[in-house]
Motif scaffolding. Structure first.
Motif, short mmCIF file in Angstrom:
data_model
loop_
_atom_site.label_atom_id
_atom_site.label_comp_id
_atom_site.label_asym_id
_atom_site.label_seq_id
_atom_site.Cartn_x
_atom_site.Cartn_y
_atom_site.Cartn_z
N TYR A 345 0.79 -1.22 0.00
CA TYR A 345 0.00 0.00 0.00
C TYR A 345 0.83 1.28 0.00
N ASP A 346 2.14 1.16 0.10
CA ASP A 346 2.96 2.36 -0.03
C ASP A 346 2.90 2.93 -1.44
N CYS A 347 2.49 2.12 -2.41
CA CYS A 347 2.49 2.57 -3.81
C CYS A 347 1.56 3.76 -4.03
N TYR A 348 0.52 3.92 -3.19
CA TYR A 348 -0.40 5.04 -3.39
C TYR A 348 0.30 6.38 -3.15
N GLY A 349 1.10 6.45 -2.10
CA GLY A 349 1.87 7.67 -1.87
C GLY A 349 2.89 7.91 -2.97
N GLN A 350 3.45 6.82 -3.49
CA GLN A 350 4.49 6.96 -4.51
C GLN A 350 3.92 7.30 -5.89
N ILE A 351 2.63 7.17 -6.03
CA ILE A 351 1.98 7.69 -7.24
C ILE A 351 1.62 9.16 -7.07
N VAL A 352 1.10 9.50 -5.90
CA VAL A 352 0.65 10.87 -5.68
C VAL A 352 1.82 11.85 -5.66
N MET A 353 2.91 11.49 -4.99
CA MET A 353 3.99 12.47 -4.77
C MET A 353 4.65 12.97 -6.05
N PRO A 354 5.07 12.10 -6.97
CA PRO A 354 5.66 12.65 -8.20
C PRO A 354 4.63 13.36 -9.06
N THR A 355 3.38 12.87 -9.03
CA THR A 355 2.34 13.49 -9.84
C THR A 355 2.00 14.88 -9.31
N ALA A 385 -8.36 4.16 2.37
CA ALA A 385 -9.02 2.89 2.69
C ALA A 385 -8.03 1.83 3.18
N LYS A 386 -6.76 1.93 2.75
CA LYS A 386 -5.80 0.86 3.03
C LYS A 386 -4.74 1.23 4.06
N HIS A 387 -4.78 2.43 4.60
CA HIS A 387 -3.66 2.89 5.42
C HIS A 387 -3.43 2.04 6.67
N ASP A 388 -4.45 1.37 7.16
CA ASP A 388 -4.30 0.56 8.37
C ASP A 388 -4.58 -0.91 8.10
N LYS A 389 -4.37 -1.31 6.84
CA LYS A 389 -4.61 -2.71 6.46
C LYS A 389 -3.27 -3.42 6.23
N PRO A 390 -3.21 -4.72 6.52
CA PRO A 390 -1.96 -5.48 6.33
C PRO A 390 -1.56 -5.55 4.86
N ASP A 391 -0.25 -5.50 4.63
CA ASP A 391 0.28 -5.69 3.28
C ASP A 391 1.62 -6.40 3.35
N ALA A 392 2.22 -6.64 2.19
CA ALA A 392 3.52 -7.34 2.15
C ALA A 392 4.68 -6.41 2.48
N ALA A 408 1.95 2.84 5.87
CA ALA A 408 1.00 3.78 6.48
C ALA A 408 1.48 5.22 6.31
N VAL A 409 2.79 5.46 6.48
CA VAL A 409 3.32 6.81 6.31
C VAL A 409 3.16 7.26 4.86
N MET A 410 3.36 6.34 3.92
CA MET A 410 3.16 6.69 2.51
C MET A 410 1.71 7.02 2.21
N CYS A 411 0.79 6.32 2.85
CA CYS A 411 -0.63 6.66 2.68
C CYS A 411 -0.92 8.04 3.27
N TRP A 412 -0.30 8.33 4.41
CA TRP A 412 -0.40 9.69 4.97
C TRP A 412 0.12 10.71 3.97
#
Length: 595
Positions: A345-355, A385-392, A408-412
């Motif tokens: 779920y860190d990928c969501y932050g890594q999409i938003v930040m460069p964009t 939706a995923k910031h507090d959900k388990p991931d790999a 979670a920090v990336m979702c923040w």
């Protein structure tokens, strides 16, 4: 036969690439693009190193030295023989503007230039097909040889004697000889003049590209070399950025940690464009943003994978190439990567930040607009939706899931940056909306990832182990470097994970046991943290020590044996090159000191 090593030098044109060993041998290279069939696979071919290779050998050869043409990926290898004869091999993949577009064919160029004496040269061109299954079939003409490589045929056009190449014979080189291995079509024009023109134009392109970089005062050559290698990791047709040019170089001998890195990880690409953006290389960012827009469109508000193919394909089925023995016999050689099935779920932050930059940066040819914001908010909704959900997690554990602090920090960060973009667009209601969500996620992280018992943040909500990604809390602007919570966390991470001048990503056992090597980007994260917390002299010494481990091409792989200093893992690794650029930027003296 010498044992393979990672003393390799890349060439490429953002369509194809090759890795060349210390003696001018093409030992790794895929067609028609980086994730294709490795027609040059000697690096992973075990005892069959004379297959899957393109090698120039000087009769009586006693030495070989290499360097790049300044500020380019044009490699020069000087081969010298015991009788004093010598020749230079120039290697590159053509790249320059032609007919209003970038000319970057599926092609490699080699030029042999006699330097002294009467050098006798043997050319061994033995590409393979189907991941090392067999040598290619050949047919030949007056000045060309055709190589059947499965579904693709390549043609070598040359002014060298074709018969000598076919028969694997040595011959005397009395003038420059030119080799163009490219598409199976007639070579237009005189090969000597055309190849020399391509060489001049390719040199001009790269030197002008480097000229536009904003580099630090110190460590200029190291930064430039890292920047060029990062650009070579971009597949320009789509904008995708691969994590490395190779597959299955193990993280440690016998570890089975052999992964295919010839794909676009959202996480790795974020760090790459962030580093290149600091140097002003906006062309890489612009093309990558186009790639991201396609990924977001395909997801339609749904799950974003941690990685995709360079063409944006979602399914990257993993299998083992049975005909390749592996690096130094350390199999398996994996093709594809099952990590595409994971949730990270860190990928969501890594999409938003460069964009997000595209809403602020007026230098861009295509700035983002309200339609892009609408799509980006869908990514933000997924982060929420995923910031507090388990991931790999970012280390891609294959057998367990937890709520990882880094994710979670990336979702923040995704929600935090969306509030700033909303402010830029004058959307006060969306500013408040995303700011509230960011604050809620922060409260959750501080409640679940902070260990009152230990007095520091931990790597997941469910466990109390530490990992190096906690050092990124400052880089992501979640904490300031003088925050007591960060200082306490840094102290704990350094105490547990530092090994001399190197850093583990974590020390706890994972799916394959305890890590045996240092993770190079984590060492650079440590260097940055040392600098940001006032220990700059120590950081400089550690940075200089890391640079001593680079190859003669100035590059690094993913991992390093902290006892022997030997490099392991896929090469060149974008994470590690990002570390060189960022650390140099942090630690360099200011240009104002020489003005």
């Amino acid at each position: 036969m010498t044992e393979p090593n990672l003393e390799l030098s890349p060439i490429g044109n953002c369509q194809v690439s090759a890795l060349i060993d210390e003696a001018a041998g093409f030992v790794w290279g895929c067609v028609p693009r980086v994730d294709g069939d490795p027609v040059f696979c000697s690096l992973l071919n075990g005892d069959r190193q004379d297959e899957g290779v393109w090698r120039f050998e000087l009769e009586g050869q006693v030495s070989a030295t290499q360097h790049y043409v300044r500020n380019t990926p044009i490699l020069v290898t000087r081969l010298e023989a015991e009788d004093g004869s010598a020749l230079d091999i120039y290697d590159f993949a053509p790249r320059f503007e032609r007919s209003g577009r970038m000319y970057r064919p599926v092609a490699f160029i080699r030029i042999a230039r006699p330097v002294s004496g009467a050098p006798r040269l043997r050319v061994r061109l033995a590409p393979m097909r189907n991941y090392g299954e067999e040598l290619s079939k050949t047919t030949s003409g007056t000045n060309h040889i055709r190589y059947q490589l499965g579904d693709q045929t390549m043609r070598l056009t040359t002014d060298a004697p074709v018969g000598y190449i076919l028969e694997d014979c040595s011959y005397r080189v009395e003038s420059d000889q030119h080799f163009f291995l490219g598409p199976d079509e007639p070579f237009v024009g005189n090969i000597r003049s055309e190849v020399r023109r391509m060489e001049a134009n390719t040199k001009k392109y790269w030197q002008h590209w480097v000229r536009g970089l904003h580099i630090p005062l110190e460590w200029q050559e190291e930064v430039i070399r890292a920047a060029i290698a990062l650009k070579l990791c971009q597949h320009e047709e789509t904008g995708a950025i691969v994590a490395a040019l190779t597959t299955s170089i193990p993280e440690a001998p016998g570890s089975q940690r052999n992964w295919d890195y010839r794909f676009c990880w959202i996480r790795d690409s974020y760090y790459t464009v962030q580093a290149l953006n600091r140097l002003g290389a906006l062309d890489v960012l612009e093309k990558y943003l186009a790639y991201l827009r396609n990924i977001i469109d395909q997801a339609r508000g749904g799950q974003i994978q941690p990685l995709y193919s360079v063409m944006g394909l979602a399914e990257l089925h993993e299998f083992e190439a049975e005909n390749l023995a592996g690096y130094r016999g350390n199999g398996p050689v994996r093709i594809g990567n099952a990590a595409y099935t994971q949730v990270q779920y860190d990928c969501y932050g890594q999409i938003v930040m460069p964009t997000a930059q595209a809403f602020f940066d007026t230098r861009l040819l295509r700035m983002a607009d309200e339609r892009d914001f609408t799509h980006l908010e869908e990514v933000g909704e997924a982060a929420w939706a995923k910031h507090d959900k388990p991931d790999a997690g970012l280390w891609e554990f294959r057998t367990r899931q937890e709520v990882h602090t880094y994710s979670a920090v990336m979702c923040w960060a995704a929600c935090d940056r969306l509030s700033k973009v909303a402010g830029q667009l004058g959307k006060a209601d969306r500013v408040a909306f995303w700011k509230e969500r960011a604050e809620t996620i922060r409260a959750k992280i501080d409640a679940e990832a902070w260990s009152e018992e230990d007095g520091h943040y931990v790597a997941s909500f469910e466990s109390n182990y530490l990992d190096a990604s906690l050092l990124q809390m400052v880089e992501l602007r979640y904490l300031k470097p003088d925050d007591e919570r960060f200082l306490a966390t840094f102290e704990a991470v350094e105490r547990e994970l530092r090994r001399g001048d190197h850093m583990l990503r974590y020390a706890a056992e994972d799916d394959f046991g305890a890590p045996e090597t240092a993770f190079n980007v984590c060492t650079f994260w440590l260097i940055e943290a040392l600098h940001l917390t006032g220990r700059s002299e120590e950081a400089r010494k550690m940075f200089e020590a890391m640079l001593e481990h680079t190859t003669q091409s100035g590059l690094l792989s993913e991992d390093l044996d902290y006892d022997t200093g030997e490099l392991w893992g896929n090469f060149p690794q974008t994470y590690s090159l990002v570390g060189i650029i960022n650390s140099a930027g942090h630690l360099s003296k200011s240009w104002s000191e020489v003005r």
